[in-house]
Structure formats: C-alpha cells, structure tokens
Design a protein around this motif. Sequence first.
Motif, PDB file in Angstrom:
ATOM      1  N   GLN A   1       0.829  -1.211   0.000  1.00  0.00           N
ATOM      2  CA  GLN A   1       0.000   0.000   0.000  1.00  0.00           C
ATOM      3  C   GLN A   1       0.860   1.257   0.000  1.00  0.00           C
ATOM      4  O   GLN A   1       0.524   2.232  -0.657  1.00  0.00           O
ATOM      5  CB  GLN A   1      -0.938   0.005   1.198  1.00  0.00           C
TER       6      GLN A   1
ATOM      7  N   GLU B   1      -3.439   0.824  -4.140  1.00  0.00           N
ATOM      8  CA  GLU B   1      -4.608   0.823  -3.258  1.00  0.00           C
ATOM      9  C   GLU B   1      -5.304  -0.533  -3.268  1.00  0.00           C
ATOM     10  O   GLU B   1      -5.911  -0.925  -2.291  1.00  0.00           O
ATOM     11  CB  GLU B   1      -5.577   1.915  -3.682  1.00  0.00           C
ATOM     12  N   GLU B   2      -5.201  -1.243  -4.396  1.00  0.00           N
ATOM     13  CA  GLU B   2      -5.799  -2.567  -4.490  1.00  0.00           C
ATOM     14  C   GLU B   2      -4.682  -3.601  -4.557  1.00  0.00           C
ATOM     15  O   GLU B   2      -3.651  -3.378  -5.175  1.00  0.00           O
ATOM     16  CB  GLU B   2      -6.686  -2.664  -5.722  1.00  0.00           C
TER      17      GLU B   2
ATOM     18  N   THR C   1      -3.861  -8.186  -4.049  1.00  0.00           N
ATOM     19  CA  THR C   1      -4.370  -9.541  -3.867  1.00  0.00           C
ATOM     20  C   THR C   1      -3.452 -10.292  -2.910  1.00  0.00           C
ATOM     21  O   THR C   1      -2.252 -10.043  -2.858  1.00  0.00           O
ATOM     22  CB  THR C   1      -4.438 -10.311  -5.203  1.00  0.00           C
TER      23      THR C   1
END
Length: 67
Positions: free
Chosen positions: A33, A38-39, A41
């Motif tokens: 992050q 922001e995304e 897995t």
Amino acid sequence: MANVYQVNGSEDGVLGIYGNKKRAIEAAIQYVQYSGSEEFTVDTNNPYITYIEGEDSTAQVEQFYLK
C-alpha cells in the motif's frame, strides 16, 4: 521451537522478521500500500509462502521453523 515469518519486499529485500503470521502479513500489505497500490491480492495457496501483489510492488511472507 517455533515458526518465524520473514517479510520480503520486491524493491527493498528483507523488511522484517516476525513471530506472528498475522503481523507479518499486515506488514507486507502495508509495504504494498505504501508503494501506491490501493488494491492488492493475497495469495495463500502455498502453506509456507504468502504472496501480496499490488499494482507497483509485491511482498511475500515466508515461514521458517526454528529449532
């Protein structure tokens, strides 16, 4: 005799050694992050290595057993 968890960052190498898997994964997620992703897995298919993949960087948590 315990497990330890080493967190490795794709750009910075070893980020830390933890005695708790949950804290190690949290540190790896923070690393991804912080790099601007922001995304991300979380891949937990391997019982000894957890991969966290973001847009710009990745991190992994490796489990080691200490005698």
